[in-house]
Motif scaffolding. Structure first.
Motif, PDB file in Angstrom:
ATOM      1  N   ALA A  21     -15.341  -9.576   0.974  1.00 53.99           N
ATOM      2  CA  ALA A  21     -16.536 -10.368   0.715  1.00 53.99           C
ATOM      3  C   ALA A  21     -16.644 -10.709  -0.758  1.00 53.99           C
ATOM      4  N   GLY A  22     -17.103 -11.941  -1.044  1.00 50.73           N
ATOM      5  CA  GLY A  22     -17.263 -12.383  -2.417  1.00 50.73           C
ATOM      6  C   GLY A  22     -18.659 -12.083  -2.924  1.00 50.73           C
ATOM      7  N   GLU A  23     -18.741 -11.520  -4.106  1.00 48.94           N
ATOM      8  CA  GLU A  23     -20.034 -11.170  -4.683  1.00 48.94           C
ATOM      9  C   GLU A  23     -20.716 -12.412  -5.238  1.00 48.94           C
ATOM     10  N   LEU A  24     -21.921 -12.684  -4.746  1.00 48.54           N
ATOM     11  CA  LEU A  24     -22.679 -13.849  -5.184  1.00 48.54           C
ATOM     12  C   LEU A  24     -23.631 -13.522  -6.329  1.00 48.54           C
ATOM     13  N   TYR A  25     -24.135 -12.293  -6.332  1.00 49.27           N
ATOM     14  CA  TYR A  25     -25.166 -11.927  -7.324  1.00 49.27           C
ATOM     15  C   TYR A  25     -25.114 -10.434  -7.563  1.00 49.27           C
ATOM     16  N   ASN A  26     -25.212 -10.022  -8.807  1.00 47.68           N
ATOM     17  CA  ASN A  26     -25.248  -8.609  -9.155  1.00 47.68           C
ATOM     18  C   ASN A  26     -26.013  -8.447 -10.461  1.00 47.68           C
ATOM     19  N   GLN A  27     -27.276  -8.045 -10.343  1.00 45.85           N
ATOM     20  CA  GLN A  27     -28.118  -7.898 -11.529  1.00 45.85           C
ATOM     21  C   GLN A  27     -29.290  -6.979 -11.216  1.00 45.85           C
ATOM     22  N   ASP A  28     -29.619  -6.115 -12.154  1.00 44.28           N
ATOM     23  CA  ASP A  28     -30.785  -5.227 -12.045  1.00 44.28           C
ATOM     24  C   ASP A  28     -30.751  -4.394 -10.764  1.00 44.28           C
ATOM     25  N   GLY A  29     -29.567  -3.945 -10.385  1.00 46.62           N
ATOM     26  CA  GLY A  29     -29.439  -3.091  -9.204  1.00 46.62           C
ATOM     27  C   GLY A  29     -29.401  -3.827  -7.891  1.00 46.62           C
ATOM     28  N   THR A  30     -29.422  -5.154  -7.914  1.00 50.07           N
ATOM     29  CA  THR A  30     -29.368  -5.960  -6.691  1.00 50.07           C
ATOM     30  C   THR A  30     -27.991  -6.592  -6.556  1.00 50.07           C
ATOM     31  N   THR A  31     -27.372  -6.391  -5.396  1.00 51.92           N
ATOM     32  CA  THR A  31     -26.065  -6.972  -5.111  1.00 51.92           C
ATOM     33  C   THR A  31     -26.152  -7.796  -3.836  1.00 51.92           C
ATOM     34  N   LEU A  32     -25.632  -9.027  -3.892  1.00 50.07           N
ATOM     35  CA  LEU A  32     -25.614  -9.916  -2.733  1.00 50.07           C
ATOM     36  C   LEU A  32     -24.199 -10.451  -2.565  1.00 50.07           C
ATOM     37  N   SER A  33     -23.638 -10.317  -1.357  1.00 56.27           N
ATOM     38  CA  SER A  33     -22.256 -10.723  -1.096  1.00 56.27           C
ATOM     39  C   SER A  33     -22.173 -11.594   0.147  1.00 56.27           C
ATOM     40  N   LEU A  34     -21.179 -12.485   0.149  1.00 56.29           N
ATOM     41  CA  LEU A  34     -20.914 -13.382   1.267  1.00 56.29           C
ATOM     42  C   LEU A  34     -19.490 -13.135   1.764  1.00 56.29           C
ATOM     43  N   GLY A  35     -19.326 -13.021   3.075  1.00 54.89           N
ATOM     44  CA  GLY A  35     -18.009 -12.788   3.658  1.00 54.89           C
ATOM     45  C   GLY A  35     -17.888 -13.422   5.022  1.00 54.89           C
ATOM     46  N   GLY A  36     -16.725 -13.230   5.634  1.00 51.69           N
ATOM     47  CA  GLY A  36     -16.514 -13.757   6.969  1.00 51.69           C
ATOM     48  C   GLY A  36     -15.066 -14.105   7.216  1.00 51.69           C
ATOM     49  N   ARG A  37     -14.843 -14.933   8.228  1.00 53.12           N
ATOM     50  CA  ARG A  37     -13.494 -15.350   8.582  1.00 53.12           C
ATOM     51  C   ARG A  37     -13.533 -16.695   9.292  1.00 53.12           C
ATOM     52  N   ALA A  38     -12.439 -17.430   9.177  1.00 55.63           N
ATOM     53  CA  ALA A  38     -12.206 -18.630   9.979  1.00 55.63           C
ATOM     54  C   ALA A  38     -10.891 -18.413  10.714  1.00 55.63           C
ATOM     55  N   GLU A  39     -10.933 -18.518  12.042  1.00 53.97           N
ATOM     56  CA  GLU A  39      -9.778 -18.138  12.853  1.00 53.97           C
ATOM     57  C   GLU A  39      -9.500 -19.201  13.911  1.00 53.97           C
ATOM     58  N   ALA A  40      -8.351 -19.871  13.753  1.00 47.31           N
ATOM     59  CA  ALA A  40      -7.892 -20.834  14.754  1.00 47.31           C
ATOM     60  C   ALA A  40      -7.046 -20.092  15.776  1.00 47.31           C
ATOM     61  N   ARG A  41      -7.409 -20.207  17.083  1.00 50.11           N
ATOM     62  CA  ARG A  41      -6.709 -19.454  18.121  1.00 50.11           C
ATOM     63  C   ARG A  41      -6.423 -20.359  19.318  1.00 50.11           C
ATOM     64  N   MET A  42      -5.156 -20.449  19.677  1.00 48.79           N
ATOM     65  CA  MET A  42      -4.722 -21.231  20.832  1.00 48.79           C
ATOM     66  C   MET A  42      -4.306 -20.270  21.944  1.00 48.79           C
ATOM     67  N   SER A  43      -5.003 -20.352  23.081  1.00 46.58           N
ATOM     68  CA  SER A  43      -4.711 -19.508  24.234  1.00 46.58           C
ATOM     69  C   SER A  43      -3.930 -20.310  25.275  1.00 46.58           C
ATOM     70  N   ILE A  44      -2.836 -19.717  25.769  1.00 44.06           N
ATOM     71  CA  ILE A  44      -1.976 -20.391  26.756  1.00 44.06           C
ATOM     72  C   ILE A  44      -1.882 -19.521  27.997  1.00 44.06           C
ATOM     73  N   LYS A  45      -2.340 -20.077  29.126  1.00 44.30           N
ATOM     74  CA  LYS A  45      -2.250 -19.406  30.414  1.00 44.30           C
ATOM     75  C   LYS A  45      -1.660 -20.371  31.438  1.00 44.30           C
ATOM     76  N   ASP A  46      -0.578 -19.954  32.067  1.00 39.67           N
ATOM     77  CA  ASP A  46       0.057 -20.760  33.112  1.00 39.67           C
ATOM     78  C   ASP A  46       0.345 -22.177  32.619  1.00 39.67           C
TER      79      ASP A  46
END
Length: 331
Positions: A21-46
């Motif tokens: 996660a990337g830290e967006l804000y860190n000051q006076d004891g407050t920390t705010l972070s943003l994270g996640g994922r982007a996932e392309a997935r191709m499913s093949i059945k029969d």
């Protein structure tokens, strides 16, 4: 070593939720972070292809209150391109947004207490064998109240080589049938788990229990061993789903081997249900996967599930093999 650290060592360069996660804000004891994922997935059945891609975005905040106390808040949403049915089939006309986590709480030297939508106590147990990017984890089904769920009061703490987790799921408040008062439908539930890591051996052992209003209960026992680039684990799950013979037994074996930037995975899942249940079903499959980490936060993978269920008993769709091609970017 915590279980999350063991999982990171297994994957070599794997990225867990929040780790990158990337830290967006860190000051006076407050920390705010943003994270996640982007996932392309191709499913093949029969021979048919379905888009099962997804995106997760989470925001986490921490406020230092004193030297021994802090406040925490976390939210995560997931967008999927298709809705999948119980057999993994998708509807190309559909998409959905799921609010995966939404909780806040207090933490300190005593551990961390939160309330909201969060993981109950059995998730850390099933993580031992749930190591693949897509397949696996078919036999470690959890009671609904012991999985990720809302209206949950939870506690987690680490004590040297022992990690513990406890969760209580309150019954949802509903209006009574006559419409005059409220009824909590007596659906309270709790779950407990503990993981002990044997220092300097690579061995970890986990035990979990969940009880759903005395109508259903579940035990889980798991163990793992890490030796250099090799990781092996096993899990047994036993659930009594009601007061009849509606019981479930599940076994999972998992292994991975890291070779430079490439990780090889294999899992075997076997689950047997005495009678039908909405969240539990038979499983018998062998899954293999190869993942290549271009960078610690960007990987590609090929995953294949050899489904060994009898199509004469469960139908062609539920017994179908599946191949998945994926690219995953963590931020």
């Amino acid at each position: 070593m915590k279980r999350t650290l063991i999982a990171l060592a297994v994957a070599g360069a794997a990225v867990a939720t929040g780790v990158n996660a990337g830290e967006l804000y860190n000051q006076d004891g407050t920390t705010l972070s943003l994270g996640g994922r982007a996932e392309a997935r191709m499913s093949i059945k029969d021979g048919d292809v379905s888009d099962v891609s997804r995106v997760r975005v989470n925001v986490s905040g921490k406020q230092e209150i004193s030297d021994d106390l802090y406040g925490v808040g976390f939210y995560e949403a997931q967008y999927t391109t298709n809705d999948l049915d119980a057999n993994g089939n998708s509807n190309s006309e559909s998409s959905s947004i799921e609010h995966r986590y939404a909780y806040a709480g207090l933490g300190g030297n005593f551990g961390e207490i939160t309330y909201g939508k969060n993981d109950a106590a059995l998730g850390v147990i099933t993580d031992f064998t749930d190591i693949m990017d897509y397949h696996g984890a078919k036999a470690s089904k959890k009671l609904e109240s012991a999985d990720r769920i809302d209206n949950l009061l939870s506690y987690k703490g680490d004590f040297n080589d022992l990690s513990v987790k406890a969760a209580y799921r309150f019954a949802d408040r509903t209006i009574s049938t006559d419409g005059n008062d409220y009824d909590d439908n007596d659906a309270d539930a709790f779950s407990l788990s503990g993981i002990y890591t044997v220092a300097d051996t690579g061995l970890a052992i986990g035990l979990g229990y969940a009880d759903q209003n005395d109508l259903a209960n579940q035990w889980m026992l798991t163990a793992s061993y890490t030796w250099n680039d090799l990781y092996v684990s096993a899990l047994y799950s036993a659930a009594d789903l009601d007061d009849t013979d509606n019981d479930y037994d599940g076994f999972e074996l998992a292994a991975s081997y890291t070779m430079d930037k490439t990780v090889f995975y294999v899992t075997y899942n076997k689950g047997e249900l005495d009678d039908g249940h909405v969240a539990f079903f038979d499983a018998d499959d062998l899954a293999v996967e190869v993942a290549y980490f271009f960078k610690p936060n960007f990987r590609g993978y090929v995953s294949y599930d050899f489904n060994m269920l009898d199509d004469d008993e469960v139908g062609d769709a539920a017994a179908e093999d599946e191949a998945v091609l994926g690219l995953r970017y963590d931020f």
